[in-house]
Design a protein around this motif. Structure first.
Motif, PDB file in Angstrom:
ATOM      1  N   ARG A 178       0.822  -1.213   0.000  1.00  0.00           N
ATOM      2  CA  ARG A 178       0.000   0.000   0.000  1.00  0.00           C
ATOM      3  C   ARG A 178       0.854   1.261   0.000  1.00  0.00           C
ATOM      4  NH1 ARG A 178      -2.984   3.534   3.705  1.00  0.00           N
ATOM      5  NH2 ARG A 178      -2.067   2.650   5.587  1.00  0.00           N
ATOM      6  N   THR A 179       0.401   2.287  -0.764  1.00  0.00           N
ATOM      7  CA  THR A 179       1.048   3.593  -0.794  1.00  0.00           C
ATOM      8  C   THR A 179       0.071   4.739  -0.544  1.00  0.00           C
ATOM      9  OG1 THR A 179       0.749   3.741  -3.201  1.00  0.00           O
ATOM     10  CG2 THR A 179       2.831   2.804  -2.406  1.00  0.00           C
ATOM     11  N   CYS A 180      -1.246   4.480  -0.572  1.00  0.00           N
ATOM     12  CA  CYS A 180      -2.212   5.573  -0.426  1.00  0.00           C
ATOM     13  C   CYS A 180      -2.274   6.037   1.032  1.00  0.00           C
ATOM     14  CB  CYS A 180      -3.597   5.131  -0.891  1.00  0.00           C
ATOM     15  SG  CYS A 180      -4.327   3.814   0.120  1.00  0.00           S
ATOM     16  N   ASN A 181      -2.783   7.267   1.250  1.00  0.00           N
ATOM     17  CA  ASN A 181      -2.840   7.797   2.612  1.00  0.00           C
ATOM     18  C   ASN A 181      -3.982   7.156   3.393  1.00  0.00           C
ATOM     19  OD1 ASN A 181      -5.289   9.181   1.974  1.00  0.00           O
ATOM     20  ND2 ASN A 181      -4.092  10.876   1.119  1.00  0.00           N
ATOM     21  N   ASN A 182      -4.018   7.419   4.696  1.00  0.00           N
ATOM     22  CA  ASN A 182      -4.975   6.752   5.582  1.00  0.00           C
ATOM     23  C   ASN A 182      -6.419   7.092   5.243  1.00  0.00           C
ATOM     24  OD1 ASN A 182      -2.949   5.458   6.996  1.00  0.00           O
ATOM     25  ND2 ASN A 182      -2.723   7.134   8.484  1.00  0.00           N
ATOM     26  N   ALA A 183      -6.670   8.343   4.839  1.00  0.00           N
ATOM     27  CA  ALA A 183      -8.041   8.748   4.516  1.00  0.00           C
ATOM     28  C   ALA A 183      -8.565   7.969   3.322  1.00  0.00           C
ATOM     29  CB  ALA A 183      -8.086  10.256   4.248  1.00  0.00           C
ATOM     30  N   ASN A 184      -7.756   7.865   2.267  1.00  0.00           N
ATOM     31  CA  ASN A 184      -8.191   7.126   1.081  1.00  0.00           C
ATOM     32  C   ASN A 184      -8.334   5.628   1.383  1.00  0.00           C
ATOM     33  OD1 ASN A 184      -8.257   9.422  -0.479  1.00  0.00           O
ATOM     34  ND2 ASN A 184      -6.177   9.136  -1.310  1.00  0.00           N
ATOM     35  N   TYR A 185      -7.449   5.123   2.251  1.00  0.00           N
ATOM     36  CA  TYR A 185      -7.542   3.710   2.611  1.00  0.00           C
ATOM     37  C   TYR A 185      -8.841   3.423   3.352  1.00  0.00           C
ATOM     38  CZ  TYR A 185      -6.636  -0.633   5.133  1.00  0.00           C
ATOM     39  OH  TYR A 185      -6.750  -1.904   5.658  1.00  0.00           O
TER      40      TYR A 185
END
Length: 645
Positions: A154-161
């Motif tokens: 994973r590389t996306c930020n916490n909000a998008n996750y």
């Protein structure tokens, strides 16, 4: 330059290697730590005129009273060591790393449900594993993108996750192929955790499999003339190398050791102790040892360890040395009693500890060179050395002008000799001379011929002694600023002007060698009829001084300034002779082989590697030459005929 900065080292004393430097105040406190890819070039900026410096820099250099440096292997190692020491010493004039915003890190948030890989300049992320810092942020980003192909995490930020997991729709990064976490909908949480662990292990172990794979693909693409793809693969491998470059100054967090790097000659030894705690170099301690006797490295290590761990200093559990002394077990027992715990002595041969030991040895080498340079330039030491030489050799006056001679050859070919001049204990490089010796039988004959030629210029009736037997003098001068590069004198200068300095009579003639070389030199001196010159030789093994017609050598104290000066002038003559001999050999090779049609630099290199020398190549048959890679039968015949003719 400012007179206020009395601690400024001479430019030639500062190495040009990568390294870390430290300015200290009168109390010994480190006030500034910096790194440099070239220490000499970087430190020169601090010693510019004070009025031209930035106010903060001017305050720092005037607050400091001393400067020291530590040499490392690469810019990355310099960065790592700088970061460690800024956090260790908390120097007041440093701003880098104080807020961890100067250099990027690669972090993996292991505490998250689905760990994420990100490039950050912020420390303190709870449960995150950090790698770095790195000097090249582009390489970190490029490598992260590259490694996602081998380790899809994973590389996306916490909000998008969070949004993606709640909605069941892939995150935006997952939709464009930039995220491979559970939020992309392509993998489960447990499976993702396994891949993250593999990625962390890869970063910890610096496994080169991926780099080797990229290199193989690059070569295959180049062979297929897919040059654009090969270029991209080359850049990817280079980026991976930049991030995963192994640092010799950062070890595992559990490593607590001391390493001792040593550099020595016949008279002195330089010691560099690297104190490693928690995998970081927390301190460096260096000192010089005057060797009273001709001791082995193992015997020297005995003395060094006893010096290092007396006065209440506790040793760590492991001490890394260049080699184990004969009484290693007894030393371990003694060290265990000092530290009240078991201590192990090891000799590192390979791996990270051996790499750090090599760095320590490199610093010891620089320290020894600096010690010898500063000792030679000290007026009091030089004066004492000249007085001691006068007394030891029974001279009527101090040897204010000394000349030293050494002969050099390669398997009996390209025989040359050197003459170096010291006045008032300092080298006069503009008066160095080189000699070519066309025919000789051995070193003693070479010395005889060289001095016969040189002494011919000192005879009262010597005008231009073209008929004097012996070596051929190269009428050259040496530019002191060019590090002994030969500079031909102008051809239209008067012959007498060319030889004017060569006619200065020395007080002392020194030859490199023992009784045989001194006897040959004495014969040349007698035959010349020149008087008023003292002669001696210095034998390298025990550093003995031999006089003509003497059955016993003169023994100078091992730590005396007189023996140090003898050693320095002898080593300078040896170095100067070797330099000239190598230059002649290179010139001969290029002139002989370069004239052969069809034989370029690459094939010349292959031939010399195969046969070892031009002499052996001349003796080779056509068939033997034709067997060399890249040399066909036709070219082999051409080479054979040209060398025979």
């Amino acid at each position: 330059m400012s007179d206020a900065l009395s601690y400024r080292p001479k430019t030639g004393e500062i190495p040009t290697n990568p390294g870390v430097y430290r300015f200290r105040d009168p109390n010994g406190r480190v006030v500034y730590v910096g790194k440099a890819n070239n220490l000499r070039a970087r430190l020169a900026n601090y010693f510019a005129p004070l009025a031209s410096l930035h106010e903060r820099t001017r305050r720092m250099v005037t607050t400091a009273t001393s400067l020291e440096w530590t040499v490392v292997g690469t810019e990355v190692e310099a960065l790592q060591l700088e970061w460690t020491w800024i956090n260790e010493f908390d120097p007041p004039f440093n701003v880098k790393f104080k807020d961890d915003k100067s250099y990027p890190y690669l972090a993996v948030t292991l505490a998250d449900e689905a760990p994420r890989a990100l490039v950050t300049r912020t420390s303190g992320i709870k449960g995150a594993r950090y790698f770095g810092p790195y000097p090249k942020v582009w390489a970190v980003y490029e490598t992260v993108e590259l490694m996602l192909k081998a380790f899809p995490i994973r590389t996306c930020n916490n909000a998008n996750y969070k949004r993606a997991m709640e909605s069941g729709k892939p995150c935006f990064a997952g939709q464009i192929g930039k995220c491979y976490g559970p939020c992309s909908g392509k993998i489960g949480i447990e499976e993702h955790r396994l891949i993250v662990n593999e990625f962390v292990n890869f970063m910890n172990s610096h496994d080169r499999k991926l780099i080797n794979q990229l290199t193989a693909e690059m070569k295959a693409a180049a062979a297929e003339q897919q040059y654009e793809r090969a270029g991209k693969l080359r850049d990817q491998a280079k980026a991976l190398e930049s991030v995963l470059e192994k640092s010799a100054v950062v070890l595992r967090d559990t490593v607590d050791i001391d390493l001792f790097g040593i550099e020595q000659d016949e008279l002195a030894a330089s010691v560099q102790q690297f104190i490693v705690r928690g995998g970081r170099i927390r301190g460096v301690r260096g000192w010089m040892v005057d060797k009273e006797l001709d001791v082995t490295t193992g015997e020297l290590l005995d003395s060094i360890l006893q010096t290092a761990y007396t006065g209440g200093i506790n040793p760590p559990r492991e001490i890394v040395l260049p080699e184990l002394p004969d009484d290693a077990e007894a030393l371990e027992t003694w060290l265990a009693g000092v530290g009240h715990r078991k201590v192990r002595l090891v000799a590192a041969q390979r791996g990270e500890k051996a790499a750090l030991l090599e760095t320590a040895a490199q610093n010891a080498k620089h320290a020894l060179m600096l010690y010898k340079t500063r000792r030679s330039s000290d007026f009091v030491s030089r004066s004492k050395a000249l007085e001691d030489i006068q007394e030891a050799l029974g001279m009527s006056q101090a040897p204010l002008r000394m000349e030293c001679y050494d002969a050099s050859h390669l398997s009996g070919t390209n025989v040359v000799a050197s003459m170096v001049v010291f006045e008032d204990g300092l080298p006069r490089k503009d008066e160095y001379r080189r000699f070519n010796i066309p025919e000789t039988t051995d070193d003693t004959d070479s010395i005889y011929r060289t001095l016969t030629r040189r002494l011919a210029y000192l005879r009262p009736d010597a005008a231009v002694p073209t008929d004097a037997p012996g070596a051929v003098l190269e009428v050259t001068a040496v530019d002191p600023a060019a590090d002994l590069v030969s500079m031909p004198l102008a051809a239209d200068l008067d012959a007498d002007a060319k030889r004017k300095k060569f006619r200065y009579q020395p007080n002392l003639l020194i030859v490199d060698g023992g009784q045989p070389q001194v006897s040959a030199a004495a014969r040349a001196l007698r035959e010349s009829g020149v008087t008023g010159i003292q002669l001696c030789g210095i034998a390298k093994r025990l550093e003995e001084i031999w006089l003509p017609d003497s059955d016993y050598p003169v023994i100078l104290p091992r730590n005396s300034d007189a023996l140090f000066l003898f050693q320095r002038i002898r080593d300078e003559a040896h170095r100067f002779a070797i330099t000239h001999q190598r230059a002649r050999r290179k010139k001969d090779i290029s002139s002989v082989l370069g004239e052969i049609p069809g034989l370029g630099p690459a094939r010349v290199k292959v031939l010399l590697q195969h046969f070892g020398s031009v002499a052996r190549l001349k003796e080779a048959t056509v068939d033997a030459i034709g067997e060399v890679r890249g040399i066909g039968p036709v070219l082999a015949v051409t080479i054979h005929e040209h060398l025979r003719s």
